[in-house]
Design an enzyme around this catalytic site. Structure first.
Site, mmCIF file in Angstrom:
data_model
loop_
_atom_site.group_PDB
_atom_site.id
_atom_site.type_symbol
_atom_site.label_atom_id
_atom_site.label_comp_id
_atom_site.label_asym_id
_atom_site.label_seq_id
_atom_site.Cartn_x
_atom_site.Cartn_y
_atom_site.Cartn_z
ATOM 1 N N ASP A 275 -4.677 -8.336 -4.357
ATOM 2 C CA ASP A 275 -4.878 -9.400 -3.374
ATOM 3 C C ASP A 275 -5.113 -10.745 -4.044
ATOM 4 O OD1 ASP A 275 -4.513 -8.407 -0.755
ATOM 5 O OD2 ASP A 275 -6.286 -7.156 -1.012
ATOM 6 N N CYS B 202 -9.803 -3.123 -10.581
ATOM 7 C CA CYS B 202 -9.286 -1.950 -9.873
ATOM 8 C C CYS B 202 -7.926 -2.235 -9.221
ATOM 9 C CB CYS B 202 -10.273 -1.446 -8.825
ATOM 10 S SG CYS B 202 -10.562 -2.614 -7.501
ATOM 11 N N GLU C 176 -11.317 -10.647 -4.879
ATOM 12 C CA GLU C 176 -9.867 -10.571 -4.671
ATOM 13 C C GLU C 176 -9.333 -11.747 -3.865
ATOM 14 O OE1 GLU C 176 -8.857 -6.936 -2.612
ATOM 15 O OE2 GLU C 176 -10.635 -6.986 -1.383
ATOM 16 N N HIS D 46 0.803 -1.226 0.000
ATOM 17 C CA HIS D 46 0.000 0.000 0.000
ATOM 18 C C HIS D 46 0.831 1.269 0.000
ATOM 19 C CE1 HIS D 46 -3.456 -2.677 0.741
ATOM 20 N NE2 HIS D 46 -3.994 -1.797 -0.077
ATOM 21 N N ARG E 11 2.289 -9.743 -0.864
ATOM 22 C CA ARG E 11 2.466 -8.671 -1.854
ATOM 23 C C ARG E 11 3.467 -7.601 -1.418
ATOM 24 N NH1 ARG E 11 -3.551 -5.869 -1.591
ATOM 25 N NH2 ARG E 11 -2.567 -3.914 -2.195
ATOM 26 N N ARG F 46 -10.505 4.135 -1.441
ATOM 27 C CA ARG F 46 -10.012 3.333 -0.309
ATOM 28 C C ARG F 46 -10.236 4.118 0.983
ATOM 29 N NH1 ARG F 46 -5.604 2.040 -4.206
ATOM 30 N NH2 ARG F 46 -5.457 -0.212 -4.374
ATOM 31 N N ARG G 209 -15.455 2.027 -1.349
ATOM 32 C CA ARG G 209 -15.199 0.711 -0.763
ATOM 33 C C ARG G 209 -15.302 0.839 0.748
ATOM 34 N NH1 ARG G 209 -9.571 -2.244 -1.584
ATOM 35 N NH2 ARG G 209 -8.817 -0.708 -0.098
HETATM 36 C C1 PEP Z 1 -6.634 -5.190 -4.728
HETATM 37 O O1 PEP Z 1 -6.425 -5.983 -3.815
HETATM 38 O O2 PEP Z 1 -6.370 -5.423 -5.923
HETATM 39 C C2 PEP Z 1 -7.207 -3.863 -4.438
HETATM 40 C C3 PEP Z 1 -7.507 -3.028 -5.408
HETATM 41 O O3 PEP Z 1 -7.338 -3.514 -3.139
HETATM 42 P P1 PEP Z 1 -6.107 -3.026 -2.232
HETATM 43 O O4 PEP Z 1 -4.928 -2.790 -3.104
HETATM 44 O O5 PEP Z 1 -6.556 -1.783 -1.535
HETATM 45 O O6 PEP Z 1 -5.938 -4.185 -1.298
HETATM 46 MG MG MG Z 2 -7.337 -5.664 -1.910
#
Ligand code: PEP
Ligand code: MG
Length: 580
Positions: A458, A505, A434, A192, A468, A299, A335
């Site tokens: 995810d 997304c 996800e 993130h 990740r 987010r 979200r």
């Molecule tokens: C994802 O997991 O692809 C997503 C868009 O959500 P985040 O990156 O906020 O976990």
């Molecule tokens: Mg995610």
């Protein structure tokens, strides 16, 4: 000059002086220096002592006897330590005899003394002085490593932030006017902190492993966020080359920005919707500026981070209303809270989970904290009369979870009805797909929602069992893996059969090499990091759907990630050579 290769996570080039962040909780690594550098290093120790003493002296004098008596005493103790010649000599001797950096010697000697106090001294008052010694260590290290940590929020000059690891919250707090580049030892492309750097448009490279052992505060550093390279103390010729390269990159960005008013339509006339991913309400303008047509992922958990109290309903309402007003009748997908994993609130950080990505995260956390969840849903529903707001639930893993979340939305609607508060009764509800379990049961989930959004970040992590954000396994993390691609295709097919909308997304939507593949699989809406909108639009405008279908057929016939990613990159390079 030293060149380090990491993972490029946010494009662009930055050249500047480094500022080491988060060193206070971090053990200074042992780094050896050339014998010829010892004199300079010893001078750095002396300067640090001198400046810290002056700073403390001024602080002590500034304390009023009546109110600051106790603080004055503490400062006096610290000053005595700093003026102790034998302490300084012990540190400079270490630099001299072991040829180590000033910061390593300061940290090692002071920690040895603190440990001695902690373990060998029976008198509680004296043993508690260990805390003072750690304080002195931090004060000296701040001098040696650059600016004070708290100054990151009050910068007055441009810097390149260098850290072992950055949290999403830290990154979100950076002032874009001064933080020109970011480099960290840890992290991955979809961690993130990386996503936030991309949204802020700050060039960034992560997974540099031992960069913080190489860079010193104030060193000149080049961040090449396109190629994933960091150069420490570059020579003049390298700086000159990068200045030229940086100008060319800015010119390309400028050229692509001229696409703003043009539609994202393929050469054979298929219209694609490009929406933006945002974390804060003020980013809505950036989405518009870059030519995005709404928000496909808001987010909202970022409103909860970096603070000790939860935002109240009205504050959340305003954060949603602001975005809805910017986009009026264009979609804004909010979200619900995706807290947990790498996004902990201050209070939850105090009780960490053993395996947070598999723990009480996202919708699971909300379903166990109903009052928090309901407050958010009330705020979203109240704002829903202002535009085309939709609600999306993250990390759905089963149909029960989805039903529960929907039920709570209906409970909140009933409460609002009783209070005569208006909201959009037909608000669309969607699920992020996800997790592998959601992908595999997409046909069932599709009956209970109006839309899907595929979270490839995810989905990749959970399908491949690869963290990740962990640089040690980052070569294994790839959405181009055949297993991930099969799940993506399955989700799209199930959504199409159920006649519900489906978008992507995750970060693949922001990566030029994935665009043709996603279109070929049937995707017509992408939600991406705003600065990438022009580049992705350019790819879309350069291809036909037939090209995309052909590429997809070829890719789905391939068996290895390596083959697929190589092919995707080579194709994208032909279409948009300037971006590679
Ligand atoms: C994802 O997991 O692809 C997503 C868009 O959500 P985040 O990156 O906020 O976990
Ligand atoms: Mg995610």
């Amino acid at each position: 000059m030293e060149i380090k290769k990491g993972i490029a996570v946010s494009p662009g080039v930055a050249i500047g002086k480094s500022l080491i962040v988060d060193s206070e909780d971090y053990r200074i690594p042992r780094r050896e220096i050339e014998p010829s550098q010892r004199v300079e290093e010893i001078q750095r120790v002396r300067n640090a002592f001198h400046e810290a003493t002056e700073e403390l002296d001024a602080l002590e004098r500034g304390q009023d006897e009546a109110t600051g008596g106790r603080i004055k005493d503490i400062f006096a103790v610290h000053l005595r330590f700093l003026r102790d010649r034998s302490l300084r000599r012990r540190i400079t001797d270490m630099v001299h005899t072991q040829s180590v950096t000033a910061e390593y010697a300061v940290s090692t000697v002071l920690r040895e003394i603190a440990a001695h106090f902690e373990t060998n001294v029976k008198d509680t008052y004296i043993s508690e002085r260990a805390a003072d010694i750690y304080d002195i260590e931090r004060r000296l290290l701040r001098r040696l490593l650059g600016t004070k940590r708290e100054d990151i929020l009050h910068l007055r000059e441009e810097v390149i932030v260098v850290a072992r690891q950055l949290s999403p919250t830290q990154t979100a707090g950076f002032n874009r006017d001064y933080v020109k580049g970011i480099a960290s030892d840890a992290g991955g492309r979809t961690s993130h902190a990386a996503i936030v750097a991309r949204s802020l448009g700050i060039p960034a490279v992560v997974a540099l492993e031992d960069l913080t052992e190489i860079v010193r505060g104030g060193d000149r550093v080049i961040i090449d966020g396109n190629r994933g390279i960091v150069i420490v103390n570059p020579d003049q010729e390298t700086i000159r080359q990068y200045e030229v390269y940086s100008r060319e990159f800015l010119a390309l960005e400028h050229k692509l920005d001229s696409l703003r008013e043009k539609p994202a339509t393929t050469r054979d006339g298929v219209r694609i919707s490009l929406l933006g991913n945002i974390e804060f309400p003020d980013e809505a303008h950036l989405v518009l500026e870059k030519g995005g047509e709404g928000v496909g992922l808001y987010r909202t958990e970022f409103l909860y981070l970096n603070r000790t109290t939860e935002p109240v309903e009205q504050e959340q309402y305003e954060a949603y209303a602001e975005v809805a007003r910017v986009f009026k009748n264009k979609p804004v997908v909010i979200r619900t809270l995706d807290l947990g994993a790498d996004k902990y609130t201050q209070s939850r950080r105090l009780a960490p989970e053993p395996n947070p990505f598999l723990g009480l995260r996202s919708i699971r956390f909300c379903l166990q904290n109903l009052s928090m969840f309901k407050t958010q849903l009330r705020a979203i529903l109240r704002a829903s009369v202002l535009g085309q707001i939709k609600i999306m639930f993250p990390l759905i893993t089963s149909v029960q979870e989805l039903m529960q979340a929907r039920m709570i939305v209906h409970d909140v609607m009933e409460d609002l009805d009783e209070e005569n508060i208006h909201y959009n009764r037909n608000i669309e509800l969607g699920a992020m797909i996800e997790t592998p379990s959601a992908a595999l049961t997409a046909s069932t989930l599709a009956r209970d929602v109006d839309f899907f959004s595929i979270g490839t970040n995810d989905l990749t992590q959970y399908t491949l069992a690869v963290d990740r954000g962990n640089e040690l396994v980052s070569p294994l993390y790839s959405a181009a893996d055949p297993a991930v691609l099969r799940l993506i295709r399955m989700i799209i097919q199930d959504a199409n059969k159920a006649r519900i909308d489906v978008s992507v997304c995750g970060e693949t939507a922001s990566e030029p090499e994935y665009v043709m593949l996603l279109l070929g699989m049937g995707i017509r809406t992408l939600s991406l990091t705003p600065p990438m909108v022009p580049e992705i639009k350019q790819v879309i405008r350069s291809v036909t759907i037939e090209d995309c279908n052909h590429l997809t057929r070829t890719v789905l016939g391939m068996n290895s990630e390596r083959q697929i990613s190589g092919y995707l990159r080579a194709t994208a390079r032909k279409i948009l050579p300037e971006a590679f």
